[in-house]
Every structure is written in C-alpha cells, then in structure tokens.
Design an enzyme around this catalytic site. Structure first.
Site, PDB file in Angstrom:
ATOM      1  N   ASP A 185       0.836  -1.207   0.000  1.00  0.00           N
ATOM      2  CA  ASP A 185       0.000   0.000   0.000  1.00  0.00           C
ATOM      3  C   ASP A 185       0.870   1.255   0.000  1.00  0.00           C
ATOM      4  OD1 ASP A 185      -2.370   1.385  -0.024  1.00  0.00           O
ATOM      5  OD2 ASP A 185      -2.723   1.226   2.138  1.00  0.00           O
ATOM      6  N   ARG A 193       0.282   7.682  -2.575  1.00  0.00           N
ATOM      7  CA  ARG A 193       0.906   8.718  -1.736  1.00  0.00           C
ATOM      8  C   ARG A 193       2.369   8.947  -2.118  1.00  0.00           C
ATOM      9  NH1 ARG A 193      -1.093   5.887   3.475  1.00  0.00           N
ATOM     10  NH2 ARG A 193      -1.801   4.435   1.863  1.00  0.00           N
ATOM     11  N   TRP A 194       3.047   7.882  -2.503  1.00  0.00           N
ATOM     12  CA  TRP A 194       4.449   8.006  -2.943  1.00  0.00           C
ATOM     13  C   TRP A 194       4.506   8.954  -4.140  1.00  0.00           C
ATOM     14  CZ3 TRP A 194       7.245   7.187  -7.377  1.00  0.00           C
ATOM     15  CH2 TRP A 194       8.636   7.022  -7.248  1.00  0.00           C
ATOM     16  N   ARG A 231      -0.751   9.308  -9.859  1.00  0.00           N
ATOM     17  CA  ARG A 231      -0.785   8.081  -9.050  1.00  0.00           C
ATOM     18  C   ARG A 231      -0.145   6.878  -9.754  1.00  0.00           C
ATOM     19  NH1 ARG A 231      -4.043   7.354  -4.850  1.00  0.00           N
ATOM     20  NH2 ARG A 231      -4.336   5.185  -5.462  1.00  0.00           N
ATOM     21  N   SER A 263      -7.606  -5.533  -5.245  1.00  0.00           N
ATOM     22  CA  SER A 263      -8.729  -6.090  -4.488  1.00  0.00           C
ATOM     23  C   SER A 263     -10.022  -6.014  -5.305  1.00  0.00           C
ATOM     24  CB  SER A 263      -8.908  -5.311  -3.176  1.00  0.00           C
ATOM     25  OG  SER A 263      -9.444  -4.028  -3.441  1.00  0.00           O
ATOM     26  N   ASN A 302     -11.007  -2.545  -5.630  1.00  0.00           N
ATOM     27  CA  ASN A 302     -10.187  -1.588  -6.384  1.00  0.00           C
ATOM     28  C   ASN A 302     -10.782  -1.195  -7.745  1.00  0.00           C
ATOM     29  OD1 ASN A 302      -7.049  -2.881  -5.054  1.00  0.00           O
ATOM     30  ND2 ASN A 302      -8.129  -1.023  -4.462  1.00  0.00           N
ATOM     31  N   ARG A 362     -11.785   2.462  -8.564  1.00  0.00           N
ATOM     32  CA  ARG A 362     -10.831   3.518  -8.950  1.00  0.00           C
ATOM     33  C   ARG A 362     -11.078   3.954 -10.394  1.00  0.00           C
ATOM     34  NH1 ARG A 362      -5.258   2.310  -5.835  1.00  0.00           N
ATOM     35  NH2 ARG A 362      -6.203   1.755  -3.846  1.00  0.00           N
ATOM     36  N   GLU A 406       0.918 -12.907  12.733  1.00  0.00           N
ATOM     37  CA  GLU A 406       1.490 -11.743  13.419  1.00  0.00           C
ATOM     38  C   GLU A 406       1.480 -10.587  12.415  1.00  0.00           C
ATOM     39  OE1 GLU A 406       2.376 -11.485  16.549  1.00  0.00           O
ATOM     40  OE2 GLU A 406       1.846 -13.570  16.930  1.00  0.00           O
TER      41      GLU A 406
HETATM   42  C1  IPE Z   1      -5.386  -2.678  -0.193  1.00  0.00           C
HETATM   43  O1  IPE Z   1      -5.067  -1.380  -0.451  1.00  0.00           O
HETATM   44  C2  IPE Z   1      -5.495  -3.442  -1.493  1.00  0.00           C
HETATM   45  C3  IPE Z   1      -4.236  -3.735  -2.136  1.00  0.00           C
HETATM   46  C4  IPE Z   1      -3.058  -3.502  -1.651  1.00  0.00           C
HETATM   47  C5  IPE Z   1      -4.360  -4.354  -3.420  1.00  0.00           C
HETATM   48  P1  IPE Z   1      -6.193  -0.262  -0.641  1.00  0.00           P
HETATM   49  O2  IPE Z   1      -5.464   1.017  -0.776  1.00  0.00           O
HETATM   50  O3  IPE Z   1      -7.123  -0.631  -1.732  1.00  0.00           O
HETATM   51  O4  IPE Z   1      -6.976  -0.351   0.739  1.00  0.00           O
HETATM   52  P2  IPE Z   1      -7.797   0.734   1.529  1.00  0.00           P
HETATM   53  O5  IPE Z   1      -8.791   1.317   0.569  1.00  0.00           O
HETATM   54  O6  IPE Z   1      -6.823   1.757   2.004  1.00  0.00           O
HETATM   55  O7  IPE Z   1      -8.422   0.004   2.662  1.00  0.00           O
HETATM   56  C1  IPE Z   2      -1.434   0.259  -3.374  1.00  0.00           C
HETATM   57  O1  IPE Z   2      -1.253   1.622  -3.407  1.00  0.00           O
HETATM   58  C2  IPE Z   2      -1.658  -0.328  -4.747  1.00  0.00           C
HETATM   59  C3  IPE Z   2      -3.004  -0.860  -4.977  1.00  0.00           C
HETATM   60  C4  IPE Z   2      -3.985  -0.879  -4.132  1.00  0.00           C
HETATM   61  C5  IPE Z   2      -3.253  -1.415  -6.278  1.00  0.00           C
HETATM   62  P1  IPE Z   2      -2.470   2.636  -3.435  1.00  0.00           P
HETATM   63  O2  IPE Z   2      -2.805   2.917  -4.871  1.00  0.00           O
HETATM   64  O3  IPE Z   2      -3.588   2.150  -2.620  1.00  0.00           O
HETATM   65  O4  IPE Z   2      -1.798   3.919  -2.785  1.00  0.00           O
HETATM   66  P2  IPE Z   2      -2.421   4.912  -1.727  1.00  0.00           P
HETATM   67  O5  IPE Z   2      -2.930   4.075  -0.602  1.00  0.00           O
HETATM   68  O6  IPE Z   2      -3.516   5.640  -2.419  1.00  0.00           O
HETATM   69  O7  IPE Z   2      -1.284   5.780  -1.324  1.00  0.00           O
HETATM   70 MG    MG Z   3      -4.054   2.378  -0.663  1.00  0.00          MG
END
Ligand code: IPE
Ligand code: IPE
Ligand code: MG
Length: 263
Positions: free
Chosen positions: A37, A41-42, A50, A82, A85, A88, A220
């Site tokens: 995750d 943000r990176w 993104r 997920s 996802n 998005r 854990e």
């Molecule tokens: C969890 O990350 C899913 C994956 C890493 C594929 P998300 O960014 O989708 O999760 P939430 O929305 O912060 O819970």
């Molecule tokens: C994890 O990074 C990658 C996937 C869920 C596919 P995010 O895209 O969720 O990144 P943040 O959480 O918005 O920073």
């Molecule tokens: Mg995320």
C-alpha cells in the site's frame, strides 16, 4: 537457505547484512503475506500522477520476491488488486493491468531461474482476457517448480473467497455434517498452503482491507510507515526480525515450543 548463502547476495557492510545477522534462519515465517500500500501517496509526494507510484512499485515487487526466495520463505503472497479496487478511475485500473502484464512477461525468466511457483488467487475470470492469458502462461510455465510458492492476489476479496469456497463445497456435494475448518480450508484459493505467519502492511495503515480474512486468524501483523515503492529487502528483514521477537500463544498461556515458523 542459510545466513552464509544469503550474505552472498547482499552487499558487505550494508544495512541488509546487519539485519540478516539478526535473523534466525531456523525460525523463518513459513508464509509471508504483504498488503502493498502507499503507491498513490508516494507519487503525490513527488507531485506525480498516481500511476507513477504503481510503476515504481514494480521494483519493490521484484525485490520482495527475490529476497523472499533467497531467504528460504516457503510462501509469499502479495496483494495486488482487491475486488474493491474496481472503484478507482478506469485509467488507473487499466494502467495497473498493463503493468501487471509487463511484470509477468519480464519476470518469468527470473521466476524460472529462482525455482518459484506462481499462482493467482482471486477471481481471475473477471480480469481482461489478455491479462488472464499472461497469468495462465506464468502459472503453467512455473507449475513444475519446487521452490518458493508466489501467490499474487488479484481481483481478490477475503469475503469473496469464503463465498466461493462455500459454493464449491456445496457443488462438490459435501454433506453438512462433514464441514469443518479443515474441509472448508480445502476449498479456499490457498488450499494446501500453510496460513500466513507474518502479515506485513506498508504505508502505516492499520487495517486488513479484506485480505486473507480466513487465513490470517493467527498471523502476526507488522505495519511499516514505508510506502510500497520504497519497500526493499531491508524492510522485509526488519519485519522478520520483529516477528521473531513475538510470543505466539494461539490462545494458550505460553508460546508452544517451535510455534514460530514451524507448522
Ligand atoms: C489494499 O489497499 C489493497 C491492495 C493492496 C491491493 P487499498 O489502498 O485498496 O486499501 P484501503 O482502501 O486503504 O483500505
Ligand atoms: C497500493 O497503493 C496499490 C493498490 C492498491 C493497487 P495505493 O494505490 O492504494 O496507494 P495509496 O494508498 O492511495 O497511497
Ligand atoms: Mg491504498
């Protein structure tokens, strides 16, 4: 793998070497699962779109896979996409799919060289056909490998997995009286694999986000603030060192001897 073999792979004097020396190679987690995750943000931190975070995240995937295989981890499961996802933007989803396809194409040789067996867990039927084709090819080509099991969770949901298992149990005609935890687990996507001992989440979020709900019953959990694209072998080693300091009690009052790692 042994410490000596692992040290051949890391640079002398590096943080990886210092951390590797703290790892007890006889008590490694058998199964490590990672919620990758923080890609968005990176990218935002660098004022980039993104998708650039997802692109940069591929290097972290490469490192995590190779480091785990070299350490001698039995199973590595990475959460890549997920069932939630799909919410998005379409362009982000399609970039993720393209990156995945490219990763599989470029990394297949590395997987083969490192004796890694690849498997998708989730609902691949709902993925684009070209992605499915690449996934099936990688699974077929690596199916004879005997080293690390590498699962990628794609279009994956923990609740969806339990629903799918229940449906398949019913379809298989298993009588209700015979349904117990062991039998149900045989119908999960991870059938035949040990449950995760260590669950890692990057980017500091303290939630499970529908990942391996059944299998993490006694995992854990280790959360790092590191954003996924910055995650490297040293972070994995930090997680393992932290894991090896935990008392796993499984509901009892003291850790059973051999509880860590050995199943
Ligand atoms: C969890 O990350 C899913 C994956 C890493 C594929 P998300 O960014 O989708 O999760 P939430 O929305 O912060 O819970
Ligand atoms: C994890 O990074 C990658 C996937 C869920 C596919 P995010 O895209 O969720 O990144 P943040 O959480 O918005 O920073
Ligand atoms: Mg995320």
């Amino acid at each position: 793998m042994s410490l000596e073999q692992f040290l051949e792979w890391v640079s002398p004097g590096s943080p990886e070497e210092t951390l590797a020396r703290q790892v007890d190679f006889d008590r490694l987690p058998t199964h490590v699962a990672i919620i990758m995750d923080g890609n968005g943000r990176w990218a935002a931190n660098r004022r980039l779109p993104r998708v650039e975070g997802h692109r940069a995240g591929i290097d972290a995937v490469r490192d995590a896979v190779e480091a785990s295989a070299r350490l001698g981890i039995g199973v590595l499961t990475l959460y890549a996409f997920s069932v939630e996802n799909w919410k998005r933007p379409r362009s982000e989803v399609s970039t993720l799919m393209t990156l995945l396809k490219r990763y599989l194409r470029l990394e297949l040789d590395t997987l083969l060289r490192n004796d890694i067996r690849f498997k998708v867990i989730g609902r691949p039927d709902e993925l684009p056909p070209d992605v499915r084709e690449e996934l099936t090819r990688a699974e077929a080509r690596t199916s004879g490998n005997a080293g690390m099991q590498f699962n990628i969770a794609l279009n994956y949901g923990g609740r969806a997995e339990i629903v799918d298992a229940a449906r398949r149990l019913i379809e298989a005609g298993v009588p209700a009286a015979e349904v117990d935890e062991k039998r149900l687990a045989d119908f999960l996507y991870t059938a035949g694999q040990p449950d995760p001992d260590l669950l890692i989440r990057t980017s500091g979020e303290m939630r499970v986000s529908n990942f391996l709900l059944w299998q993490i019953a006694y995992a854990e959990i280790w959360v790092t603030d590191t954003l996924w694209p910055d995650f490297r072998c040293r972070h994995l080693l930090e997680g393992i060192v932290a894991y090896q300091k935990r008392d796993r009690r499984y509901g009892g009052i003291e850790p059973p001897r051999q509880a860590i790692g050995a199943k």
